[in-house]
Design an enzyme around this catalytic site. Structure first.
Site, PDB file in Angstrom:
ATOM      1  CG  LEU A   1      -1.799   1.158   1.541  1.00  0.00           C
ATOM      2  CD1 LEU A   1      -2.801   1.377   0.420  1.00  0.00           C
ATOM      3  CD2 LEU A   1      -2.551   0.949   2.866  1.00  0.00           C
TER       4      LEU A   1
ATOM      5  N   GLY B   1      -4.977  -5.828  11.559  1.00  0.00           N
ATOM      6  CA  GLY B   1      -3.518  -5.713  11.623  1.00  0.00           C
ATOM      7  C   GLY B   1      -3.088  -4.880  12.818  1.00  0.00           C
TER       8      GLY B   1
ATOM      9  CD  GLU C   1      -0.680  -3.395  10.047  1.00  0.00           C
ATOM     10  OE1 GLU C   1      -1.775  -3.041   9.616  1.00  0.00           O
ATOM     11  OE2 GLU C   1      -0.084  -4.421   9.685  1.00  0.00           O
TER      12      GLU C   1
HETATM   13  C1  LIG Z   1       9.168  -2.173   9.343  1.00  0.00           C
HETATM   14  C2  LIG Z   1       8.072  -1.632   8.458  1.00  0.00           C
HETATM   15  C3  LIG Z   1       7.289  -2.517   7.721  1.00  0.00           C
HETATM   16  C4  LIG Z   1       6.278  -2.016   6.878  1.00  0.00           C
HETATM   17  N1  LIG Z   1       5.570  -2.901   6.106  1.00  0.00           N
HETATM   18  C5  LIG Z   1       4.674  -2.402   5.206  1.00  0.00           C
HETATM   19  C6  LIG Z   1       4.009  -3.291   4.298  1.00  0.00           C
HETATM   20  O1  LIG Z   1       4.216  -4.508   4.319  1.00  0.00           O
HETATM   21  N2  LIG Z   1       3.132  -2.754   3.414  1.00  0.00           N
HETATM   22  C7  LIG Z   1       2.883  -1.415   3.346  1.00  0.00           C
HETATM   23  O2  LIG Z   1       2.068  -1.011   2.509  1.00  0.00           O
HETATM   24  N3  LIG Z   1       3.509  -0.553   4.187  1.00  0.00           N
HETATM   25  C8  LIG Z   1       4.403  -1.015   5.101  1.00  0.00           C
HETATM   26  N4  LIG Z   1       5.074  -0.155   5.945  1.00  0.00           N
HETATM   27  C9  LIG Z   1       4.819   1.281   5.828  1.00  0.00           C
HETATM   28  C10 LIG Z   1       4.061   1.858   7.016  1.00  0.00           C
HETATM   29  O3  LIG Z   1       2.711   1.514   6.931  1.00  0.00           O
HETATM   30  C11 LIG Z   1       4.310   3.374   7.006  1.00  0.00           C
HETATM   31  O4  LIG Z   1       5.665   3.563   7.354  1.00  0.00           O
HETATM   32  C12 LIG Z   1       3.408   4.117   7.966  1.00  0.00           C
HETATM   33  O5  LIG Z   1       2.071   4.094   7.524  1.00  0.00           O
HETATM   34  C13 LIG Z   1       3.828   5.572   8.145  1.00  0.00           C
HETATM   35  O6  LIG Z   1       4.040   6.194   6.915  1.00  0.00           O
HETATM   36  P1  LIG Z   1       5.426   6.986   6.648  1.00  0.00           P
HETATM   37  O7  LIG Z   1       6.538   6.106   7.063  1.00  0.00           O
HETATM   38  O8  LIG Z   1       5.397   7.476   5.257  1.00  0.00           O
HETATM   39  O9  LIG Z   1       5.416   8.200   7.661  1.00  0.00           O
HETATM   40  P2  LIG Z   1       4.704   9.627   7.413  1.00  0.00           P
HETATM   41  O10 LIG Z   1       3.272   9.438   7.064  1.00  0.00           O
HETATM   42  O11 LIG Z   1       5.537  10.450   6.505  1.00  0.00           O
HETATM   43  O12 LIG Z   1       4.801  10.242   8.884  1.00  0.00           O
HETATM   44  C14 LIG Z   1       5.954  10.912   9.383  1.00  0.00           C
HETATM   45  C15 LIG Z   1       5.602  11.470  10.775  1.00  0.00           C
HETATM   46  O13 LIG Z   1       4.519  12.430  10.630  1.00  0.00           O
HETATM   47  C16 LIG Z   1       3.428  12.031  11.457  1.00  0.00           C
HETATM   48  N5  LIG Z   1       2.186  12.408  10.777  1.00  0.00           N
HETATM   49  C17 LIG Z   1       1.811  12.148   9.498  1.00  0.00           C
HETATM   50  N6  LIG Z   1       0.601  12.675   9.242  1.00  0.00           N
HETATM   51  C18 LIG Z   1       0.207  13.260  10.392  1.00  0.00           C
HETATM   52  C19 LIG Z   1      -0.973  13.991  10.782  1.00  0.00           C
HETATM   53  N7  LIG Z   1      -1.996  14.191   9.931  1.00  0.00           N
HETATM   54  N8  LIG Z   1      -1.036  14.486  12.038  1.00  0.00           N
HETATM   55  C20 LIG Z   1      -0.019  14.262  12.928  1.00  0.00           C
HETATM   56  N9  LIG Z   1       1.104  13.593  12.617  1.00  0.00           N
HETATM   57  C21 LIG Z   1       1.215  13.101  11.381  1.00  0.00           C
HETATM   58  C22 LIG Z   1       3.578  10.525  11.630  1.00  0.00           C
HETATM   59  O14 LIG Z   1       2.914  10.054  12.799  1.00  0.00           O
HETATM   60  C23 LIG Z   1       5.094  10.392  11.731  1.00  0.00           C
HETATM   61  O15 LIG Z   1       5.496  10.691  13.040  1.00  0.00           O
HETATM   62  C24 LIG Z   1       6.043  -0.623   6.801  1.00  0.00           C
HETATM   63  C25 LIG Z   1       6.841   0.238   7.578  1.00  0.00           C
HETATM   64  C26 LIG Z   1       7.827  -0.242   8.375  1.00  0.00           C
HETATM   65  C27 LIG Z   1       8.678   0.730   9.166  1.00  0.00           C
END
Ligand SMILES: Cc1cc2nc3c(=O)[nH]c(=O)nc-3n(C[C@H](O)[C@H](O)[C@H](O)COP(=O)(O)OP(=O)(O)OC[C@H]3O[C@@H](n4cnc5c(N)ncnc54)[C@H](O)[C@@H]3O)c2cc1C
Length: 383
Positions: free
Chosen positions: A124, A241, A362
């Site tokens: 995703l 999840g 998640e």
């Molecule tokens: C080990 C690992 C495994 C994963 N496995 C999968 C997988 O199998 N499939 C998949 O699709 N994804 C996967 N992911 C992705 C994961 O779902 C995302 O990392 C997660 O949803 C956060 O997105 P981002 O890393 O882009 O952070 P961002 O969305 O860029 O967030 C950065 C910071 O800003 C904060 N933030 C963002 N928006 C807001 C808001 N509106 N208000 C306040 N704070 C906010 C967040 O809380 C965070 O602190 C994985 C991630 C990791 C680390």
């Protein structure tokens, strides 16, 4: 063993804990060091209900309660974060397939998944679509009886090993009209796409991958669920999840507690056991309290889902609290261990790294807070 469980639930907990302790725990240190995973063990674990438990008996699953699944995830988290992450993803793929696959798709994807013969990934997240998953940009343009995928995905768990994946992309018809986010079953031996491992800190026996699609051809028969229905499929799976991650965090906190008690009993300073120092006792009691309160919230969320309620509020709260608490429990456990806790030969070093994962996938802790805030106050702070 928790008094909150009925006899069948306690029996499952004992059986899976004994099995993991005997067969899996001795392998963890080597696999973590070499960044490998014993995939061949998964079919044996499925006998307890991992992955199969979320699928109905008519579709070939074990039709377990959510509580049973919560117990399995707690025990996986107590043993090994990489195992918990791996079975969580397979479980999510199984749930989505069970909910949306056609008979023909079930024969090709769900049946071998439940048999432990094929493994899946769930894609995703993108570089510009993390917490804001609906902003995804990968496209799937309809061309005859195929779609051509263009775009990329990020941080996709275990895509290096998986045989196929559920990829969320924006379907576009031949005229360029956006038909909405749609789920596609993409097979590694059928469709050509790039898979690149990104080295990462926690759960080292998983891979975290970038996927690249450059005109990747996917048969129209591999559209999963309705065109335009991909996001709701994904979001339904994400709720479960979240609970799985929460329960994995409970297990991790429990492991921190057990390791800390054992260390306190064996380590002497100033001529006495460090467990006799009040400041050390404070840390151990804090770990125990975080673990017990996390467990209560996780079990409560599982019971709510088993009662047939949506449980979004309870799953979000469990994910938020259990994830943050695991981070605190691991920090305290490391402190209890002193310098030994920072050494790779100590399991606490792994618990500390793995606990960092609990607050991000998640839905991050911040996103859970915003869901909870909206539920309590009726106002969305997301946008
Ligand atoms: C080990 C690992 C495994 C994963 N496995 C999968 C997988 O199998 N499939 C998949 O699709 N994804 C996967 N992911 C992705 C994961 O779902 C995302 O990392 C997660 O949803 C956060 O997105 P981002 O890393 O882009 O952070 P961002 O969305 O860029 O967030 C950065 C910071 O800003 C904060 N933030 C963002 N928006 C807001 C808001 N509106 N208000 C306040 N704070 C906010 C967040 O809380 C965070 O602190 C994985 C991630 C990791 C680390």
């Amino acid at each position: 063993m928790s008094q909150l469980l009925d006899p069948d639930e306690r029996a499952l907990q004992t059986a899976v804990r004994d099995y993991l302790t005997a067969k899996v725990a001795p392998l963890v240190a080597t696999h973590e060091r070499e960044r490998t995973f014993p995939w061949e063990l998964l079919p044996q674990l499925y006998e307890f209900g991992y992955v199969r438990g979320v699928v109905s008996a008519e579709l070939g699953g074990d039709a377990q309660s959510t509580m049973m699944q919560a117990i399995l995830m707690e025990e996986a988290g107590r043993c090994w974060g990489s195992l918990r992450t791996t079975v969580n993803v397979q479980t999510m793929v199984a749930r989505v397939l069970a909910a949306a696959a056609t008979d023909e798709q079930r024969a090709r994807f769900l049946d071998p998944l439940l048999a432990g013969e094929r493994f899946g990934f769930f894609a995703l997240t993108e570089a510009e679509a993390g917490s804001d998953a609906a902003a995804l940009r990968t496209t799937a343009r309809a061309t005859g009886d195929e779609y051509a995928l263009n775009g990329s995905k990020l941080y996709i768990t275990n895509a290096m090993r998986a045989d196929f994946g559920i990829v969320l992309a924006r379907a576009v018809d031949a005229d360029g009209t956006d038909l909405g986010v749609t789920a596609f079953l993409v097979e590694r031996d059928v469709s050509s796409f790039g898979v690149f491992d990104i080295p990462h800190m926690p759960v080292r026996s998983t891979t975290s991958c970038e996927l690249t699609f450059d005109g990747t051809r996917v048969p129209a028969a591999n559209v999963l669920g309705p065109v335009g229905g991909g996001l709701s499929l994904a979001m339904n799976a994400v709720n479960m999840g979240r609970l799985n991650m929460a329960m994995g965090a409970v297990g991790l906190s429990q492991a921190c507690l057990e390791a800390s008690i054992a260390f306190c009993r064996s380590r002497q300073q100033f001529g006495k056991s460090i467990g006799g120092f009040q400041l050390v006792q404070q840390m151990v009691v804090d770990i125990a309290t975080l673990t017990e309160t996390s467990r209560l919230l996780g079990y409560q969320a599982a019971r709510v889902l088993d009662a047939g309620e949506p449980g979004r509020y309870e799953c979000s709260m469990a994910k938020y609290y259990c994830g943050e608490s695991a981070g605190r429990a691991a920090t305290l456990a490391l402190q209890v261990h002193g310098g030994a806790g920072l050494m790779e030969e100590s399991p606490v070093e792994r618990y500390f790294r793995d606990a960092r994962e609990a607050t991000i996938p998640e839905g991050t802790s911040q996103i859970q807070v915003l869901h909870l805030g909206k539920a309590l106050l009726g106002v969305s702070a997301l946008r």
